[in-house]
Design a protein around this motif. Structure first.
Motif, PDB file in Angstrom:
ATOM      1  N   GLN A 232       0.738  -1.227  -0.143  1.00 47.18           N
ATOM      2  CA  GLN A 232      -0.025   0.010   0.018  1.00 47.18           C
ATOM      3  C   GLN A 232       0.912   1.343  -0.005  1.00 47.18           C
ATOM      4  N   ASP A 233       0.685   2.041  -1.022  1.00 55.54           N
ATOM      5  CA  ASP A 233       1.297   3.426  -0.949  1.00 55.54           C
ATOM      6  C   ASP A 233       1.263   4.110   0.275  1.00 55.54           C
ATOM      7  N   VAL A 234       2.284   4.708   0.874  1.00 52.70           N
ATOM      8  CA  VAL A 234       2.460   5.644   1.986  1.00 52.70           C
ATOM      9  C   VAL A 234       3.226   6.859   1.770  1.00 52.70           C
ATOM     10  N   ASP A 235       2.889   7.977   2.364  1.00 52.79           N
ATOM     11  CA  ASP A 235       3.755   9.158   2.360  1.00 52.79           C
ATOM     12  C   ASP A 235       4.511   8.957   3.960  1.00 52.79           C
ATOM     13  N   PHE A 236       5.910   8.845   4.068  1.00 51.48           N
ATOM     14  CA  PHE A 236       6.506   9.056   5.395  1.00 51.48           C
ATOM     15  C   PHE A 236       6.856  10.305   5.947  1.00 51.48           C
ATOM     16  N   LEU A 237       6.598  10.388   7.217  1.00 53.38           N
ATOM     17  CA  LEU A 237       6.597  11.664   7.859  1.00 53.38           C
ATOM     18  C   LEU A 237       7.540  11.386   9.260  1.00 53.38           C
ATOM     19  N   ASP A 238       8.395  12.201   9.641  1.00 48.68           N
ATOM     20  CA  ASP A 238       9.198  12.157  10.836  1.00 48.68           C
ATOM     21  C   ASP A 238       8.559  13.099  11.838  1.00 48.68           C
ATOM     22  N   ILE A 239       8.127  12.808  12.808  1.00 48.78           N
ATOM     23  CA  ILE A 239       7.369  13.626  13.895  1.00 48.78           C
ATOM     24  C   ILE A 239       7.801  13.670  15.188  1.00 48.78           C
ATOM     25  N   VAL A 240       8.011  14.726  15.576  1.00 51.29           N
ATOM     26  CA  VAL A 240       8.538  15.075  17.026  1.00 51.29           C
ATOM     27  C   VAL A 240       7.172  15.741  17.737  1.00 51.29           C
ATOM     28  N   SER A 241       6.563  14.981  18.542  1.00 51.82           N
ATOM     29  CA  SER A 241       5.182  15.525  19.163  1.00 51.82           C
ATOM     30  C   SER A 241       5.153  15.160  20.710  1.00 51.82           C
ATOM     31  N   PRO A 242       4.675  16.533  21.435  1.00 52.09           N
ATOM     32  CA  PRO A 242       4.369  16.456  22.787  1.00 52.09           C
ATOM     33  C   PRO A 242       3.255  15.304  23.014  1.00 52.09           C
ATOM     34  N   GLY A 243       2.727  14.631  22.224  1.00 53.19           N
ATOM     35  CA  GLY A 243       1.608  13.750  22.391  1.00 53.19           C
ATOM     36  C   GLY A 243       2.262  12.266  22.177  1.00 53.19           C
ATOM     37  N   SER A 244       3.715  11.934  21.951  1.00 48.28           N
ATOM     38  CA  SER A 244       4.118  10.873  22.041  1.00 48.28           C
ATOM     39  C   SER A 244       4.381  10.114  23.466  1.00 48.28           C
ATOM     40  N   TRP A 245       4.527   8.858  23.473  1.00 50.08           N
ATOM     41  CA  TRP A 245       4.699   8.214  24.740  1.00 50.08           C
ATOM     42  C   TRP A 245       6.106   9.006  25.620  1.00 50.08           C
ATOM     43  N   LYS A 246       5.880   8.549  26.931  1.00 49.36           N
ATOM     44  CA  LYS A 246       7.189   9.053  27.677  1.00 49.36           C
ATOM     45  C   LYS A 246       8.309   8.492  27.232  1.00 49.36           C
ATOM     46  N   GLY A 247       9.397   9.374  26.952  1.00 55.54           N
ATOM     47  CA  GLY A 247      10.665   8.454  26.674  1.00 55.54           C
ATOM     48  C   GLY A 247      10.862   8.508  25.186  1.00 55.54           C
ATOM     49  N   ILE A 248       9.962   8.797  24.190  1.00 57.58           N
ATOM     50  CA  ILE A 248      10.124   8.560  23.002  1.00 57.58           C
ATOM     51  C   ILE A 248      10.443  10.090  22.360  1.00 57.58           C
ATOM     52  N   THR A 249      11.460   9.972  21.650  1.00 63.10           N
ATOM     53  CA  THR A 249      12.003  11.178  20.931  1.00 63.10           C
ATOM     54  C   THR A 249      11.252  11.847  19.482  1.00 63.10           C
ATOM     55  N   HIS A 250      11.021  10.916  18.869  1.00 60.28           N
ATOM     56  CA  HIS A 250      10.647  10.907  17.827  1.00 60.28           C
ATOM     57  C   HIS A 250       9.782   9.695  16.905  1.00 60.28           C
ATOM     58  N   GLU A 251       9.090   9.793  15.959  1.00 58.08           N
ATOM     59  CA  GLU A 251       8.296   8.791  15.411  1.00 58.08           C
ATOM     60  C   GLU A 251       8.388   9.119  13.847  1.00 58.08           C
TER      61      GLU A 251
ATOM     62  N   VAL B 284       6.020   7.725  10.897  1.00 55.69           N
ATOM     63  CA  VAL B 284       4.723   7.466  10.453  1.00 55.69           C
ATOM     64  C   VAL B 284       4.445   7.236   8.989  1.00 55.69           C
ATOM     65  N   GLY B 285       4.000   6.228   8.481  1.00 56.85           N
ATOM     66  CA  GLY B 285       3.587   5.971   7.159  1.00 56.85           C
ATOM     67  C   GLY B 285       2.203   6.211   7.115  1.00 56.85           C
ATOM     68  N   ILE B 286       1.754   7.130   6.173  1.00 61.05           N
ATOM     69  CA  ILE B 286       0.215   7.416   6.052  1.00 61.05           C
ATOM     70  C   ILE B 286      -0.232   7.179   4.515  1.00 61.05           C
ATOM     71  N   SER B 287      -1.164   6.526   4.392  1.00 64.51           N
ATOM     72  CA  SER B 287      -1.967   6.302   3.050  1.00 64.51           C
ATOM     73  C   SER B 287      -2.525   7.696   2.433  1.00 64.51           C
ATOM     74  N   PRO B 288      -1.993   8.053   1.142  1.00 58.63           N
ATOM     75  CA  PRO B 288      -2.722   8.979   0.546  1.00 58.63           C
ATOM     76  C   PRO B 288      -3.856   8.951   0.039  1.00 58.63           C
ATOM     77  N   THR B 289      -4.441   7.746  -0.102  1.00 55.34           N
ATOM     78  CA  THR B 289      -5.871   7.538  -0.431  1.00 55.34           C
ATOM     79  C   THR B 289      -6.792   7.539   0.610  1.00 55.34           C
ATOM     80  N   MET B 290      -6.388   6.793   1.568  1.00 51.76           N
ATOM     81  CA  MET B 290      -7.194   6.872   2.758  1.00 51.76           C
ATOM     82  C   MET B 290      -7.272   7.877   3.871  1.00 51.76           C
ATOM     83  N   ALA B 291      -6.119   8.376   3.803  1.00 50.09           N
ATOM     84  CA  ALA B 291      -5.461   9.678   4.612  1.00 50.09           C
ATOM     85  C   ALA B 291      -5.358   8.995   6.099  1.00 50.09           C
ATOM     86  N   CYS B 292      -4.964   7.838   6.321  1.00 49.79           N
ATOM     87  CA  CYS B 292      -5.046   7.366   7.723  1.00 49.79           C
ATOM     88  C   CYS B 292      -3.564   6.481   7.788  1.00 49.79           C
TER      89      CYS B 292
END
Length: 262
Positions: A197-216, A218-226
């Protein structure tokens, strides 16, 4: 059922429930992010070194913002989804658990996960149902055919993972809050595939990440936007969580037993 057995089974079911959606050099990192077998998963991430932290060029930051805006727009339109989830969790002591589960989700936060295969084959067919409240229903099998059902409080220590997280911390809402957090910083890495499945990859630094996680990543489907994949990295650049969703279907019509232990 002994406490230890319950803990082991529930923890593995939880590992499958780090669910997604509501529906080096960047090019090298992206090509390495193509779908990898999760049974068993790779011992280490296949990146050529640590993936790039969020930042990047203004163009890639703007492109990431467009992808995230599409996710935000699609979220209220996604009422159900189902997928085969391949998950891999590395504990603080280095122990690694993995499994493959069939996940069903119904907005706003009802979900079910049934283990299809796992590091511990005693967990096969274990099913978890969570309806967004303060407890979880769990069914497992002894000797492969004796069904045992139990209801446990969501904060029960036997339902916590290696990082003391419960399903309340790892459900769909958490991932969406991480991606859509107003304080999140994201950069576009490039295109790739997750289980073809095609995806767009993003590198994300977020205050909403779990404790101890510095970045994530995420692969997001451009057709389903999820989101269809998630990689979470600690302060040492070590991947401690990996998830890929195979055969994602959104807004499907649930079967009668999708959200029961039957």
């Amino acid at each position: 059922m002994t406490i230890n057995t319950t803990k082991k089974l529930a923890a593995l079911a939880l590992a499958s429930a780090f669910v997604l959606t509501g529906c080096g050099k960047a090019p090298n990192a992206v090509s390495a992010l193509r779908s990898q077998p999760s049974v068993p998963p790779a011992e280490t991430p296949s990146y050529p070194g640590q993936p790039p932290m969020a930042g990047g060029s203004p163009e890639n930051v703007a492109k990431a913002a467009q992808v995230i805006a599409a996710v935000a727009a699609a979220k209220p339109r996604t009422s159900t989804w189902t997928s085969k989830a391949h998950s891999d969790v590395t504990a603080p002591d280095g122990d690694r658990n993995w499994n493959v589960s069939q996940i069903c989700f119904k907005a706003p936060n009802t979900m079910a996960a049934q283990v299809l295969t796992a590091k511990d084959d005693k967990t096969l067919k274990t099913k978890l149902v969570y309806k967004g409240g303060g407890d979880i229903d769990l069914k497992t099998y002894f000797f492969g055919f004796i069904a045992i059902k139990v209801n446990l409080a969501i904060d029960d220590s036997r339902l916590q993972d290696a990082y003391h997280r419960t399903l309340r911390d790892t459900q769909t809402r958490q991932l969406m809050d991480m991606i859509l957090n107003p304080g999140a910083k994201a950069t576009y890495l490039g295109k790739g595939k997750v289980y073809n499945q095609d995806v767009d990859f993003l590198d994300i630094v977020s205050p909403g990440s779990w404790k101890g996680i510095t970045h994530e990543v995420v692969g997001i489907s451009p057709t389903m936007a999820c989101p269809l994949s998630r990689e979470s990295f600690d302060s040492r650049g070590k991947r401690i969580f990996h998830l890929e969703l195979e055969n994602m279907r959104i807004n499907y019509k649930p079967a009668a037993n999708d959200f029961t232990l039957d």
